[in-house]
Design a protein around this motif. Structure first.
Motif, PDB file in Angstrom:
ATOM      1  N   PRO A 324       3.003   0.004  -1.835  1.00  0.00           N
ATOM      2  CA  PRO A 324       2.970   0.833  -3.042  1.00  0.00           C
ATOM      3  C   PRO A 324       4.317   1.504  -3.286  1.00  0.00           C
ATOM      4  O   PRO A 324       5.147   1.611  -2.369  1.00  0.00           O
ATOM      5  CB  PRO A 324       1.899   1.878  -2.712  1.00  0.00           C
ATOM      6  CG  PRO A 324       1.990   2.027  -1.221  1.00  0.00           C
ATOM      7  CD  PRO A 324       2.343   0.659  -0.685  1.00  0.00           C
ATOM      8  N   PRO A 325       4.554   1.996  -4.497  1.00  0.00           N
ATOM      9  CA  PRO A 325       5.753   2.808  -4.728  1.00  0.00           C
ATOM     10  C   PRO A 325       5.691   4.080  -3.889  1.00  0.00           C
ATOM     11  O   PRO A 325       4.623   4.471  -3.397  1.00  0.00           O
ATOM     12  CB  PRO A 325       5.680   3.121  -6.225  1.00  0.00           C
ATOM     13  CG  PRO A 325       4.701   2.163  -6.799  1.00  0.00           C
ATOM     14  CD  PRO A 325       3.741   1.835  -5.709  1.00  0.00           C
ATOM     15  N   LEU A 326       6.821   4.735  -3.733  1.00  0.00           N
ATOM     16  CA  LEU A 326       6.846   5.986  -2.978  1.00  0.00           C
ATOM     17  C   LEU A 326       6.020   7.059  -3.655  1.00  0.00           C
ATOM     18  O   LEU A 326       5.484   7.948  -2.998  1.00  0.00           O
ATOM     19  CB  LEU A 326       8.288   6.463  -2.817  1.00  0.00           C
ATOM     20  CG  LEU A 326       9.142   5.638  -1.849  1.00  0.00           C
ATOM     21  CD1 LEU A 326      10.601   6.058  -1.947  1.00  0.00           C
ATOM     22  CD2 LEU A 326       8.639   5.767  -0.432  1.00  0.00           C
ATOM     23  N   PRO A 338       3.436  -0.054 -18.331  1.00  0.00           N
ATOM     24  CA  PRO A 338       3.234   0.876 -17.226  1.00  0.00           C
ATOM     25  C   PRO A 338       4.167   0.567 -16.063  1.00  0.00           C
ATOM     26  O   PRO A 338       4.620  -0.570 -15.914  1.00  0.00           O
ATOM     27  CB  PRO A 338       1.777   0.635 -16.836  1.00  0.00           C
ATOM     28  CG  PRO A 338       1.488  -0.764 -17.281  1.00  0.00           C
ATOM     29  CD  PRO A 338       2.288  -0.938 -18.540  1.00  0.00           C
ATOM     30  N   PRO A 339       4.464   1.552 -15.249  1.00  0.00           N
ATOM     31  CA  PRO A 339       5.342   1.310 -14.110  1.00  0.00           C
ATOM     32  C   PRO A 339       4.701   0.361 -13.114  1.00  0.00           C
ATOM     33  O   PRO A 339       3.479   0.231 -13.042  1.00  0.00           O
ATOM     34  CB  PRO A 339       5.525   2.719 -13.505  1.00  0.00           C
ATOM     35  CG  PRO A 339       4.335   3.491 -13.983  1.00  0.00           C
ATOM     36  CD  PRO A 339       4.009   2.946 -15.334  1.00  0.00           C
ATOM     37  N   ALA A 340       5.543  -0.329 -12.339  1.00  0.00           N
ATOM     38  CA  ALA A 340       5.039  -1.281 -11.348  1.00  0.00           C
ATOM     39  C   ALA A 340       4.192  -0.566 -10.307  1.00  0.00           C
ATOM     40  O   ALA A 340       4.441   0.586  -9.962  1.00  0.00           O
ATOM     41  CB  ALA A 340       6.203  -1.996 -10.685  1.00  0.00           C
ATOM     42  N   ARG A 341       3.188  -1.259  -9.828  1.00  0.00           N
ATOM     43  CA  ARG A 341       2.293  -0.708  -8.822  1.00  0.00           C
ATOM     44  C   ARG A 341       2.764  -1.006  -7.409  1.00  0.00           C
ATOM     45  O   ARG A 341       2.113  -0.641  -6.443  1.00  0.00           O
ATOM     46  CB  ARG A 341       0.889  -1.301  -8.974  1.00  0.00           C
ATOM     47  CG  ARG A 341       0.182  -1.029 -10.267  1.00  0.00           C
ATOM     48  CD  ARG A 341      -1.215  -1.588 -10.211  1.00  0.00           C
ATOM     49  NE  ARG A 341      -1.903  -1.144  -9.011  1.00  0.00           N
ATOM     50  CZ  ARG A 341      -2.300  -1.947  -8.021  1.00  0.00           C
ATOM     51  NH1 ARG A 341      -2.047  -3.233  -8.079  1.00  0.00           N
ATOM     52  NH2 ARG A 341      -2.936  -1.459  -6.984  1.00  0.00           N
ATOM     53  N   PHE A 342       3.851  -1.707  -7.257  1.00  0.00           N
ATOM     54  CA  PHE A 342       4.252  -2.157  -5.928  1.00  0.00           C
ATOM     55  C   PHE A 342       5.767  -2.236  -5.838  1.00  0.00           C
ATOM     56  O   PHE A 342       6.487  -2.155  -6.847  1.00  0.00           O
ATOM     57  CB  PHE A 342       3.638  -3.527  -5.626  1.00  0.00           C
ATOM     58  CG  PHE A 342       3.882  -4.551  -6.702  1.00  0.00           C
ATOM     59  CD1 PHE A 342       5.103  -5.195  -6.815  1.00  0.00           C
ATOM     60  CD2 PHE A 342       2.888  -4.857  -7.618  1.00  0.00           C
ATOM     61  CE1 PHE A 342       5.337  -6.129  -7.807  1.00  0.00           C
ATOM     62  CE2 PHE A 342       3.107  -5.790  -8.625  1.00  0.00           C
ATOM     63  CZ  PHE A 342       4.329  -6.431  -8.709  1.00  0.00           C
ATOM     64  N   VAL A 343       6.252  -2.403  -4.622  1.00  0.00           N
ATOM     65  CA  VAL A 343       7.674  -2.575  -4.346  1.00  0.00           C
ATOM     66  C   VAL A 343       7.833  -3.855  -3.541  1.00  0.00           C
ATOM     67  O   VAL A 343       7.058  -4.104  -2.603  1.00  0.00           O
ATOM     68  CB  VAL A 343       8.242  -1.390  -3.548  1.00  0.00           C
ATOM     69  CG1 VAL A 343       9.747  -1.563  -3.337  1.00  0.00           C
ATOM     70  CG2 VAL A 343       7.951  -0.077  -4.245  1.00  0.00           C
ATOM     71  N   LEU A 360      12.768  -2.497   1.929  1.00  0.00           N
ATOM     72  CA  LEU A 360      12.290  -2.670   0.560  1.00  0.00           C
ATOM     73  C   LEU A 360      13.389  -2.414  -0.455  1.00  0.00           C
ATOM     74  O   LEU A 360      14.373  -1.723  -0.168  1.00  0.00           O
ATOM     75  CB  LEU A 360      11.111  -1.723   0.301  1.00  0.00           C
ATOM     76  CG  LEU A 360       9.949  -1.881   1.281  1.00  0.00           C
ATOM     77  CD1 LEU A 360       9.002  -0.703   1.186  1.00  0.00           C
ATOM     78  CD2 LEU A 360       9.209  -3.185   1.019  1.00  0.00           C
ATOM     79  N   ARG A 361      13.191  -2.937  -1.640  1.00  0.00           N
ATOM     80  CA  ARG A 361      14.225  -2.860  -2.672  1.00  0.00           C
ATOM     81  C   ARG A 361      14.388  -1.461  -3.258  1.00  0.00           C
ATOM     82  O   ARG A 361      15.357  -1.211  -3.977  1.00  0.00           O
ATOM     83  CB  ARG A 361      13.931  -3.876  -3.782  1.00  0.00           C
ATOM     84  CG  ARG A 361      14.159  -5.314  -3.338  1.00  0.00           C
ATOM     85  CD  ARG A 361      13.804  -6.309  -4.434  1.00  0.00           C
ATOM     86  NE  ARG A 361      14.565  -6.103  -5.649  1.00  0.00           N
ATOM     87  CZ  ARG A 361      15.798  -6.549  -5.869  1.00  0.00           C
ATOM     88  NH1 ARG A 361      16.427  -7.222  -4.917  1.00  0.00           N
ATOM     89  NH2 ARG A 361      16.398  -6.324  -7.020  1.00  0.00           N
ATOM     90  N   ASP A 362      13.481  -0.545  -2.961  1.00  0.00           N
ATOM     91  CA  ASP A 362      13.667   0.835  -3.403  1.00  0.00           C
ATOM     92  C   ASP A 362      14.454   1.654  -2.391  1.00  0.00           C
ATOM     93  O   ASP A 362      14.616   2.864  -2.543  1.00  0.00           O
ATOM     94  CB  ASP A 362      12.318   1.499  -3.697  1.00  0.00           C
ATOM     95  CG  ASP A 362      11.448   1.639  -2.449  1.00  0.00           C
ATOM     96  OD1 ASP A 362      11.840   1.146  -1.372  1.00  0.00           O
ATOM     97  OD2 ASP A 362      10.365   2.236  -2.560  1.00  0.00           O
ATOM     98  N   GLY A 363      14.960   0.993  -1.334  1.00  0.00           N
ATOM     99  CA  GLY A 363      15.749   1.690  -0.327  1.00  0.00           C
ATOM    100  C   GLY A 363      14.936   2.261   0.809  1.00  0.00           C
ATOM    101  O   GLY A 363      15.478   2.953   1.672  1.00  0.00           O
ATOM    102  N   SER A 364      13.637   1.989   0.856  1.00  0.00           N
ATOM    103  CA  SER A 364      12.806   2.505   1.945  1.00  0.00           C
ATOM    104  C   SER A 364      12.596   1.435   3.010  1.00  0.00           C
ATOM    105  O   SER A 364      12.783   0.241   2.778  1.00  0.00           O
ATOM    106  CB  SER A 364      11.468   3.022   1.410  1.00  0.00           C
ATOM    107  OG  SER A 364      10.694   1.983   0.861  1.00  0.00           O
TER     108      SER A 364
END
Length: 509
Positions: A324-326, A338-343, A360-364
């Motif tokens: 999931p997103p942060l 709508p914003p993405a439900r996943f990363v 992950l691509r969000d930096g986490s």
């Protein structure tokens, strides 16, 4: 500002035993570390014992494998002007990575102290590799550059150029660099002498093709072929032709070889490239990067945010987790897009002891571990369609759409059951977390009569925590057909990535 986002309570008992344990295939999230970045990172986490290294944004970090706490960061003060977009390499006591500002950095893996930096003449393409005592990287102007690993000084007076272009993904074997050109050829060159050891032609290569050095062989997935090449001589060790086009690089370990096709099928082989699953294992989504071995399992991240753990000997998907997103997104999304439900993952999964690690691509960075994490929370079930309180027609076409999430250990799709007035109905669960129950003319799921009906959904996570959601609907068959749930974007749909049937005789594991 970096942070550690816990999603489960750390189980500190048994940490000493976990040092020799392997990832067992099903595990909750133990911790999730995150760092803000404007540029998605790339590659797999680097592991050295209980130290995990990642290059994210304008810094390189060391994170503790057991706790998710940061050991050090480079630089300590302000981040670098450029971003690490192509990952990093672990070389002895050094972590080496290049930023998009054309600077190659080497830092001490124990302390994060800068050892040297080198300005590149052209943008660096791909991740640097370590060949003997040299750091070798490709540049966007069709060149190879070699640096002394200890000092960062150039080993060659001039870069090595290829008139027909050098692809960015390199490999190294002993003191040689292995690279690809668009002739298409694979070439092995001794870094110290700059002399070719061998070259071999292939049917096709592309900039996305990746070489993997393992043992005495170089593995490459190209076009419809998976090939093993002898690293010392360039002789062909084995080759298999498949009926699908392969994507990214192969995964190779003592447990065998795995590749993934561009339409989402995984093929596994033994060490001699004898096929285990020549027909392929359907991921029901598309690969987002290369597969990887974590212990005896094959792990493939897909474009729907899923981390899929497969048994390469049986073809079973033993674990599946949608990252999931942060920050939680509302079930109904809202708005036209709508914003993405996943990363999605930035590269293959890595392992350290009993822990599976995914950057992950969000930096986490997320860690899965059954010894470090505890999951006592059942899945969350939300009804998306029809809307709550809305009176509907029970005639076809009609769809009941549910969103099912579990942030700790993921939803076990084989556990899903749907009942309408205690009669089991058939549903389709997609790997992006949606359960669709459709009523169609002539289908197994019967239309609903006038009056009140109870819909009950049962779901378990991979560790057995169970949730039940009950929704009452009011049916008036004089109304126009309610129809199917609207799809606002591809990421919200249930049909685009395929699905599995759940419920009744059509259900299954």
């Amino acid at each position: 500002m970096s942070s550690r986002i816990p999603t489960a309570v750390l189980a500190l008992a048994g940490l000493a035993a976990s040092a020799v344990a392997q990832f067992d295939g099903v595990a909750p999230v133990a911790w999730r570390w995150a760092e803000t970045t404007s540029a998605p990172p790339a590659g797999a986490p680097l592991v050295d014992g209980d130290q995990v290294f990642v290059a994210v944004g304008g810094r390189i970090y060391s994170v503790n494998r057991k706790t998710g706490n940061q050991n050090w960061r480079f630089p300590v003060a302000e981040p670098l002007d450029g971003n690490f977009r192509t990952g990093a390499a672990l070389a002895g006591n050094l972590i080496v990575g290049a930023t998009d500002a054309r600077i190659v950095y080497a830092v001490d893996k124990a302390t994060g102290a800068l050892k040297w930096q080198h300005p590149a003449e052209a943008p660096v393409a791909g991740t640097p590799v370590i060949a003997g005592n040299a750091v070798v990287y490709a540049t966007t102007d069709r060149s190879l550059v070699a640096l002394n690993l200890d000092s960062g000084s150039p080993l060659w007076p001039q870069p090595v150029k290829a008139a027909n272009g050098i692809y960015p993904n390199l490999a190294a074997w002993q003191d040689s660099v292995i690279y690809m050109t668009n002739e298409p050829q694979i070439i092995s060159m001794n870094v110290a002498t700059k002399k070719e050891n061998w070259r071999i032609g292939l049917r096709s290569l592309s900039a996305a093709t990746q070489l993997v050095a393992y043992g005495d062989s170089i593995y490459v997935a190209s076009g419809n072929y998976i090939s093993a090449i002898r690293a010392a001589s360039g002789g062909r060790k084995g080759e298999v032709r498949l009926d699908k086009t392969l994507s990214f690089g192969p995964a190779v370990s003592a447990n065998g070889v795995a590749v993934v096709s561009d339409d989402g099928y995984v093929f596994t082989f033994d060490a001699n490239l004898k096929p285990v699953f020549r027909a392929g294992i359907n991921l029901e989504s598309l690969p987002v990067n290369s597969p990887g071995f974590v212990g005896k399992w094959v792990v493939v991240p897909t474009t729907n945010g899923s981390v899929n753990v497969l048994d390469p000997t049986t073809g079973d998907i033993v674990f599946n987790y949608i990252v999931p997103p942060l920050f939680k997104v509302a079930a109904d999304g809202g708005g036209d897009t709508p914003p993405a439900r996943f990363v999605t993952a930035s590269g293959p999964a890595a392992e350290s002891g009993s822990t599976m690690l995914v950057l992950l691509r969000d930096g986490s960075l997320v860690a899965f571990d059954s010894r470090l994490g505890v999951d006592l929370t059942p899945p969350e079930i939300s009804m998306l369609w029809p809307r709550r309180g809305e009176q509907i027609s029970g005639a076809a076409p009609l769809e009941f759409l549910f969103q099912i999430d579990d942030a700790s250990s993921g939803v076990n799709s084989s556990s899903l059951k749907v009942y309408v007035d205690d009669k089991e109905y058939e549903g389709v669960y997609s790997r992006d977390g949606y359960l669709s129950v459709k009523i169609a003319a002539g289908g197994r799921n019967q239309p609903l009569t006038d009056g009140r009906h109870e819909i009950r959904v049962v779901a378990k996570d991979w560790l057995g925590n169970e949730a039940t959601q009950t929704v009452n609907v009011s049916v008036d068959n004089t109304l126009a057909a309610t129809g199917l749930a609207p799809r606002k974007s591809a990421t919200e749909g249930t049909g685009g990535a395929g699905g599995r049937r759940r419920g009744g005789a059509a259900g299954g594991g």
